[in-house]
Motif scaffolding. Structure first.
Motif, short mmCIF file in Angstrom:
data_model
loop_
_atom_site.label_atom_id
_atom_site.label_comp_id
_atom_site.label_asym_id
_atom_site.label_seq_id
_atom_site.Cartn_x
_atom_site.Cartn_y
_atom_site.Cartn_z
N GLY A 271 -48.23 -30.07 25.58
CA GLY A 271 -48.10 -31.53 26.86
C GLY A 271 -49.04 -33.10 26.43
O GLY A 271 -49.10 -33.16 25.28
N PRO A 272 -47.80 -33.68 27.39
CA PRO A 272 -47.73 -35.14 26.65
C PRO A 272 -49.38 -35.86 26.83
O PRO A 272 -49.94 -35.23 27.86
N ASP A 273 -49.89 -36.51 25.98
CA ASP A 273 -50.91 -37.06 25.79
C ASP A 273 -51.06 -38.46 27.17
O ASP A 273 -50.51 -38.68 27.55
N ASP A 274 -52.09 -38.74 27.15
CA ASP A 274 -51.97 -39.96 28.17
C ASP A 274 -52.03 -41.16 27.43
O ASP A 274 -51.18 -41.69 29.05
N PHE A 275 -52.06 -41.58 26.10
CA PHE A 275 -50.92 -42.64 25.55
C PHE A 275 -49.49 -42.11 26.33
O PHE A 275 -49.15 -43.91 26.09
N SER A 276 -48.87 -41.31 25.99
CA SER A 276 -48.08 -41.04 26.21
C SER A 276 -46.82 -41.18 27.22
O SER A 276 -45.93 -41.08 27.71
N GLN A 277 -47.94 -41.17 28.17
CA GLN A 277 -47.73 -41.40 29.58
C GLN A 277 -48.66 -42.65 30.51
O GLN A 277 -47.41 -42.75 31.27
N SER A 278 -48.62 -43.16 29.37
CA SER A 278 -49.23 -44.58 29.85
C SER A 278 -48.28 -45.70 30.03
O SER A 278 -46.81 -45.72 29.00
N THR A 279 -48.14 -46.50 30.45
CA THR A 279 -47.56 -48.02 30.31
C THR A 279 -47.47 -48.31 28.75
O THR A 279 -46.54 -49.65 28.66
N GLU A 280 -48.42 -48.45 28.85
CA GLU A 280 -48.54 -48.91 26.76
C GLU A 280 -47.20 -49.43 26.05
O GLU A 280 -46.51 -50.09 25.52
N ARG A 281 -47.24 -47.96 26.06
CA ARG A 281 -45.50 -47.50 25.06
C ARG A 281 -43.93 -48.32 25.05
O ARG A 281 -43.77 -48.89 24.35
N GLU A 282 -43.96 -48.45 26.63
CA GLU A 282 -42.82 -49.36 27.33
C GLU A 282 -43.34 -50.60 27.26
O GLU A 282 -42.26 -51.71 26.76
N HIS A 283 -44.66 -51.29 27.16
CA HIS A 283 -44.87 -52.50 27.13
C HIS A 283 -44.38 -53.16 25.46
O HIS A 283 -44.19 -53.69 25.00
N GLU A 284 -44.77 -52.22 24.40
CA GLU A 284 -44.79 -52.11 23.03
C GLU A 284 -42.84 -52.39 23.28
O GLU A 284 -42.19 -53.12 22.28
N LEU A 285 -41.69 -51.31 23.95
CA LEU A 285 -40.60 -50.84 23.46
C LEU A 285 -40.31 -52.63 23.89
O LEU A 285 -39.25 -53.34 23.07
N ASN A 286 -40.22 -53.27 25.34
CA ASN A 286 -39.86 -54.31 26.09
C ASN A 286 -40.64 -55.09 24.73
O ASN A 286 -39.70 -56.41 24.59
N MET A 287 -41.99 -55.91 24.49
CA MET A 287 -41.72 -56.48 23.64
C MET A 287 -40.80 -56.79 22.08
O MET A 287 -40.88 -57.42 21.53
N LEU A 288 -40.87 -55.25 21.52
CA LEU A 288 -39.79 -55.45 20.18
C LEU A 288 -38.93 -56.16 20.36
O LEU A 288 -38.56 -56.35 19.22
N ARG A 289 -37.98 -55.25 21.20
CA ARG A 289 -36.84 -55.92 21.92
C ARG A 289 -36.43 -57.35 22.66
O ARG A 289 -35.66 -57.89 23.28
N SER A 290 -38.10 -57.81 22.70
CA SER A 290 -37.63 -59.09 23.69
C SER A 290 -37.22 -60.46 22.50
O SER A 290 -36.96 -60.23 21.41
N PRO A 291 -36.19 -61.74 22.81
CA PRO A 291 -36.16 -62.55 21.75
C PRO A 291 -36.61 -63.48 21.69
O PRO A 291 -36.49 -63.79 20.10
N SER A 292 -38.36 -63.51 21.74
CA SER A 292 -38.47 -64.47 21.50
C SER A 292 -39.47 -63.63 19.86
O SER A 292 -40.02 -64.05 19.35
N VAL A 293 -39.57 -62.02 20.39
CA VAL A 293 -39.79 -61.50 19.17
C VAL A 293 -38.94 -61.43 17.92
O VAL A 293 -39.31 -61.48 16.75
N LEU A 294 -37.60 -61.28 18.82
CA LEU A 294 -36.34 -61.38 16.93
C LEU A 294 -36.65 -62.12 16.71
O LEU A 294 -36.47 -62.69 15.30
N GLU A 295 -36.31 -63.94 17.10
CA GLU A 295 -36.53 -64.93 17.17
C GLU A 295 -38.02 -65.34 15.87
O GLU A 295 -38.03 -65.99 14.90
#
Length: 310
Positions: A271-295
């Motif tokens: 089964g998935p671990d705690d990090f996988s079930q947390s919102t932290e991965r979605e935070h990384e996803l949103n940051m990585l594809r944000s216009p600010s990071v791409l800029e």
């Protein structure tokens, strides 16, 4: 067009862990936030992940796993030094403890690594472009020699050497994680002569420990990039851009984008671990594809690429 100051592989780790991880990684790639993935072949959604990589032409490597879930090599699934009585790997710290006590068979480690390479080929139809270790097991004593031998034998040219510049001065990293990261760095430093002996390559700079989960932000990524751009090695000198009079540095940024796993879906058998079930991965996803990071990448002269482009 002038050459970039930094050629950077942005690797989404743990591809195949669950359908929601797969979808998040693909979304991130299509948005330009990552340029490479690392596949867990013993994970529950590995086949789906391999198919997605092929469909979207995502550069893909092998995230060799000796610490989570069950072995790929069938004869090691019941009775072996690599698993506990329930048939699962010993875990991130359990693997290290068993290794320190001399309880792990390096012959069995080799059998499992070769089996995971074969499974990768079965899933994707080609060799991995690179091969690293889930939870950094590939740089551990004894394991690194076996790992390098396997890479050399099957002609996988690239690996990961997790030594992050500036990591010693990151007060936002929790103490227990910082201690673990320092141990990883020591093991990685000791791995360099071994990898060099076998002709294995890696980028000039590794990034990602200081920017994991909630620690990923425009400012933390900017700090990491400045650390990378301050790096000077013999390999960067050979890639000096004549029109800019400065070296072109290569780097790998390790990231973990994805949507939170459902509690009963995913993982490598337990089964998935705690990090996988947390919102932290979605935070990384949103940051990585944000216009600010791409800029930020544009401002710093960063060009994203895969290992096969280095």
């Amino acid at each position: 067009m002038p050459l970039p100051r930094l050629l950077m592989v942005v690797t989404g780790d743990d591809f195949g862990y669950c359908p929601r991880r797969n979808q998040g990684i693909v979304d991130c790639f299509l948005a330009g936030g990552i340029s490479n993935v690392s596949l867990l072949v013993n994970a529950s959604a590995a086949k789906e992940a391999a198919d997605l990589a092929g469909r979207h032409k995502i550069p893909i490597g092998l995230h060799a796993n000796l610490s989570e879930g069950t072995p790929v090599y069938q004869h090691l699934q019941q009775i072996s030094t690599l698993v506990n009585p329930q048939g699962f790997f010993h875990g991130k710290m359990g693997f290290r403890q068993a290794l320190e006590k001399g309880q792990l068979s390096m012959n069995q480690v080799e059998l499992e690594l070769r089996a995971q390479v074969r499974r990768f080929i079965e899933l994707t139809g080609h060799l991995p472009h690179h091969m690293d270790g889930h939870q950094h097991v590939h740089v551990l004593p004894d394991v690194r020699e076996v790992f390098a031998q396997v890479l050399s034998d099957v002609r996988i040219p690239f690996t990961r050497v997790p030594i992050e510049p500036g990591l010693h001065n990151c007060p936002w990293v929790p103490a227990h994680l910082h201690t673990f990261y320092m141990e990883v760095e020591k093991d990685a430093l000791d791995s360099i002569p071994v990898f060099k002996h076998y002709g294995i390559r890696w980028p000039d700079v590794y990034l990602g420990l200081s920017t994991m989960g909630q620690n990923m932000s425009v400012s933390s990524l900017q700090r990491a990039l400045k650390q990378a751009l301050g790096t000077r090695t013999s390999s960067t000198i050979s890639r000096r851009a004549p029109d800019l009079h400065q070296p072109v540095i290569t780097a790998e940024l390790m990231v973990h984008p994805g949507y939170p796993s459902h509690p009963d879906e995913g993982g490598c058998g337990e089964g998935p671990d705690d990090f996988s079930q947390s919102t932290e991965r979605e935070h990384e996803l949103n940051m990585l594809r944000s216009p600010s990071v791409l800029e930020l990448y544009c401002q710093e002269g960063v060009q994203l690429c895969g290992f096969r482009d280095l």
